[in-house]
Design a protein around this motif. Sequence first.
Motif, PDB file in Angstrom:
ATOM      1  N   TYR A   1      88.133  74.465  69.532  1.00 14.74           N
ATOM      2  CA  TYR A   1      88.462  74.738  68.091  1.00 14.74           C
ATOM      3  C   TYR A   1      88.528  76.149  67.852  1.00 14.74           C
ATOM      4  O   TYR A   1      87.502  77.045  68.401  1.00 14.74           O
TER       5      TYR A   1
ATOM      6  N   GLU B   1      92.577  78.529  62.324  1.00 17.20           N
ATOM      7  CA  GLU B   1      93.125  77.449  61.774  1.00 17.20           C
ATOM      8  C   GLU B   1      93.317  77.697  60.077  1.00 17.20           C
ATOM      9  O   GLU B   1      94.058  77.358  59.462  1.00 17.20           O
TER      10      GLU B   1
ATOM     11  N   HIS C   1      95.798  80.203  59.524  1.00 17.03           N
ATOM     12  CA  HIS C   1      97.493  79.572  59.549  1.00 17.03           C
ATOM     13  C   HIS C   1      97.631  78.644  58.442  1.00 17.03           C
ATOM     14  O   HIS C   1      98.433  78.642  58.049  1.00 17.03           O
TER      15      HIS C   1
ATOM     16  N   SER D   1      88.536  71.873  61.581  1.00 13.24           N
ATOM     17  CA  SER D   1      89.524  72.580  62.287  1.00 13.24           C
ATOM     18  C   SER D   1      90.970  71.737  62.360  1.00 13.24           C
ATOM     19  O   SER D   1      91.892  71.873  62.118  1.00 13.24           O
TER      20      SER D   1
ATOM     21  N   LYS E   1      94.594  72.023  60.434  1.00 11.16           N
ATOM     22  CA  LYS E   1      95.698  71.697  61.376  1.00 11.16           C
ATOM     23  C   LYS E   1      96.910  70.625  60.866  1.00 11.16           C
ATOM     24  O   LYS E   1      98.084  70.945  60.488  1.00 11.16           O
TER      25      LYS E   1
END
Length: 570
Positions: free
Chosen positions: A152, A157, A160, A258, A262
């Motif tokens: 991870y 993440e 993002h 994480s 996502k």
Amino acid sequence: MHISFLEIKNFRGIDIKIENINNIVTIIGQNDSGKSNICAAILKVLDYNKRRIPFQESDSTMDNKQDIIINIKLVVDDLDNEQLAILHEVIHENNGEKYVYVKLVSKYNGDVLIYEDELLIGDLDKDYKEYNITKQNPIDKVLSVIYINPTYDTKSETKHFFEYKEAKHVENNTKLSKEFEDSIKMLTDTVKNEEALAEILKDINDLGRFEKMFDGMSFELVPNVHVDNIYKSLEISTLDSNGNMVNNIGDGKNKIFSMLLKEKTYNDDRKKIIIVEEPENHLYVLLQKYYIDSILSFNPSQMIVTTHSPHVVDFEKTNQILKIQRFYDEKVEEFRRKIFTYNVDNDEFKKYGYLINVEISEMMYYDKVILIEGVSEKYFYSLLLSCDQKFRDYIFDNKVGIFSVNGIAFEKTKELLESLGIEVYIKTDNDVFKKTTGKYYYAGITRSIKYLCDSSKNELKELLNLESLDGKYFECNDKEERIENIENHMDEICKLFLSNNILFSNHHDGFEKDFLDYINYNNQDYNDIMNNLKNAKLINLHEFIAEKEIDISIDKNNSNSILLGFIKND
């Protein structure tokens, strides 16, 4: 929307075809069996960001530069009208099932030394269209493939996640309030006028001999927070249950968080296929089970999990087990793969409960499994493993697992394991029980008959001169009376059972006699010891071995014991 068919040719040593793939799939196999490469192949076709990256020469098997082909069939029966409209040019229907094939064909171009991809969508036998791999196609507009890495990167993440949220806010014209903009301007003014920072401001404007080179320019201190970059400046802090800041929440929670971030970066208006690799990494045993439950709460159309952990496999939810076996093919002198499939009857496994399901899950990782009935047998084999190096080497070298299922689930467990290419032995007692009718019957024999192949069943009928193997032929009126025809052929019955991997004793005194015969115990107190072992089986067995310092190592005197029947045929 889910993958129902997958064909891979010449990709990283993988040449397989998997048909009738279900919605919740667990892929198992030893290291280097190809689990990760199967996931990579799916992502290469269905993930736009992965698809744009061309194959390398090393992606072909043994760098052979031959064509790489990945063909996927998607069943799309669950799409709404809007999604069906997007795919209307490529959807086909057969027997009421709507489907789309997505085929990636990659050919090596020797002139430019790269692979060149061709993406075909539709049905190659009927009608299909070719799409540019660098542009989004209709499948990308209705499907998100979410890949959850075994490791991870929470920082990545998080970045993002905020980029995704910023893009969605721009798309939806969601603006920051004027009060927020004013507060950012106020922060900038505060920094400029902060006395504690005046020394820094003075220092950076002290240009010395370089002052003339800046043509009268000066510098100010401003915070790196502006309306235009507010999303890039955001961070996520962790608070405990009392609202206090927590500096480190550990690998397990970071991995879960994480994964959560996502999932939140994909549109809910698209179907989701979630691919999870080795979810057990960084998670202790109980969290492994709940991690999969958590992902299922996202309601994916399909979830594909690769794992080495039996605690991840949940037979009450998993629809299908795929086992990949890597083997060396001497004919072509290279390693190849076999695929074994087992479709799970979830209701059947619910009867056994979580603990027995975990044991069955662990069995799937061995090449040979010995199923035994009780705790005494389990204790014996565990002790033998600890004290006999040759036995330990045999177990390790042949990837043998020995499991007690407490007299239940033999049949279902055997069916599952054998469908996955695992050799199964059953050690069961030659017991005689009293029925509710008052009659006695050969429970051990009738229990074992169901595990015989058809030819062995016929052989048993001929041996006992029976018209059928109906249970009535194995009943008697008195426990001591027994059936002479069966007793006279007991050795032949045991031999026949052994040829079908059933370890069956030629007596009716259970494991206790098998054990005493194994250690060649013939003292005068034999009957007393036998009765003692039968009373409190595990405790008395342990005390007997400890007090008399019994050596249970394998030697020439006990190597033919029925307890070792799974060894002598190798």
